[in-house]
Design an enzyme around this catalytic site. Structure first.
Site, short mmCIF file in Angstrom:
data_model
loop_
_atom_site.label_atom_id
_atom_site.label_comp_id
_atom_site.label_asym_id
_atom_site.label_seq_id
_atom_site.Cartn_x
_atom_site.Cartn_y
_atom_site.Cartn_z
N GLU A 53 -21.12 -71.67 87.26
CA GLU A 53 -20.40 -72.86 86.81
C GLU A 53 -19.73 -73.58 87.97
O GLU A 53 -19.70 -74.82 88.02
CB GLU A 53 -19.37 -72.46 85.76
CG GLU A 53 -20.00 -72.00 84.45
CD GLU A 53 -19.00 -71.40 83.49
OE1 GLU A 53 -18.76 -72.02 82.44
OE2 GLU A 53 -18.44 -70.33 83.78
N GLU A 86 -22.76 -64.59 80.09
CA GLU A 86 -21.57 -64.34 79.29
C GLU A 86 -21.86 -63.73 77.92
O GLU A 86 -21.04 -62.96 77.40
CB GLU A 86 -20.77 -65.64 79.10
CG GLU A 86 -20.03 -66.11 80.35
CD GLU A 86 -20.87 -66.99 81.26
OE1 GLU A 86 -20.31 -67.58 82.19
OE2 GLU A 86 -22.10 -67.09 81.03
N GLY A 131 -18.95 -67.61 85.93
CA GLY A 131 -18.08 -68.60 86.54
C GLY A 131 -18.56 -69.04 87.90
O GLY A 131 -18.28 -70.17 88.33
#
Length: 275
Positions: free
Chosen positions: A129, A149, A126
């Site tokens: 991202e 992930e 994350g």
């Protein structure tokens, strides 16, 4: 989970536990402050970041934000999502969490001002991202980036599959996402994931210098350029060029266009007013 963590919609004008916002003129610095967890993202952190950026988007006559820097406290930008909290999620909770991440990413990506990610350490999952939702990324020497992930049996959920592909191309994106490998800041620079790598002690100052430079330019023009770049990416070339031409022409109705061109002809620096 604390009571505040259960209320991620807190206003940034109130007390923030995990996010600090500093304004200096037209530049804002947003710092994620959960260093004991390497700034890991949970619903509370996502909620506070969303509230902080919404506040930066709010009208502020004469003191509007024209550029922002996003960074992390301690030795990480964001080391990823909070695995301890994710492990307890079912599919419904996971979708809600992913939606919150997408709302934040979309808010940053579509903000009328550029956002620079200053990746001071780990930017994984994350965190990567979140950096990808920014306009571009500066990284510190020693920083590590990646989408690991698949090592957890899942995939990126905050836009990583799509933004990474658009940033570095399908081949590189597939390699990073399928392998789950971390890469160094220098490797990220070589594939176009980051724009520049600086010594850690210089990173934030360099990012702020760039933000200050951007903030001194015509804010309507910068906002239009960001909008055209973002929207044009999904259009064919002819349609994207038409979008550009319309935005170019519309700026000729602004005070900033008059100020900018008069200043150029007078060999002086324009003082843009954002109108």
């Amino acid at each position: 989970m604390t009571a505040q963590e259960q209320q991620p919609g807190i206003s940034a004008r109130g007390t923030l536990q995990f996010v600090a916002v500093e304004r200096a003129g037209h530049v804002a610095t947003v710092t994620i402050q959960r260093p004991d967890k390497l700034n890991a993202l949970n619903p509370a952190v996502l909620g506070e970041l969303t509230a902080a950026f919404r506040d930066l988007l709010a009208p502020a006559e004469g003191n509007e934000v024209r550029a922002a820097v996003l960074t992390g406290a301690g030795k990480a930008f964001v080391a990823g999502a909070d695995i301890a909290e994710m492990a307890a999620m079912n599919s419904i909770a996971a979708k809600r969490f992913a939606d919150a991440g997408h709302r934040l990413g979309d808010l940053i990506e579509t903000a009328p001002f550029p956002v620079i990610a200053a990746v001071n350490g780990f930017a994984l999952g994350g965190g990567c991202e979140l950096a990808l939702a920014c306009d571009f990324i500066y990284a510190a020497e020693g920083a590590k980036l990646g989408q690991p992930e698949v090592n957890l049996g899942v995939i990126p959920g905050f836009g990583g599959t799509q933004r990474l592909l658009r940033r570095v191309g399908p081949g590189r994106a597939r390699e990073l996402i399928y392998s789950g490998d971390m890469i160094t800041a220098e490797q990220a620079l070589s594939i176009g994931l980051v724009n520049a790598v600086f010594p850690a002690t210089e990173l934030l100052a360099r990012a702020r210098d760039t933000a200050l430079k951007i903030a001194s330019r015509g804010p309507l023009a910068v906002a239009a350029a960001k909008r055209v770049l973002l929207r044009g990416e999904s259009l064919d070339l002819a349609a994207a060029n038409e979008l550009e031409a319309q935005a170019f022409a519309a700026l000729f109705g602004s005070d900033d266009q008059q100020l900018g061109m008069k200043a150029f002809l007078a060999k002086s620096q324009a003082a843009f007013i954002g109108k």
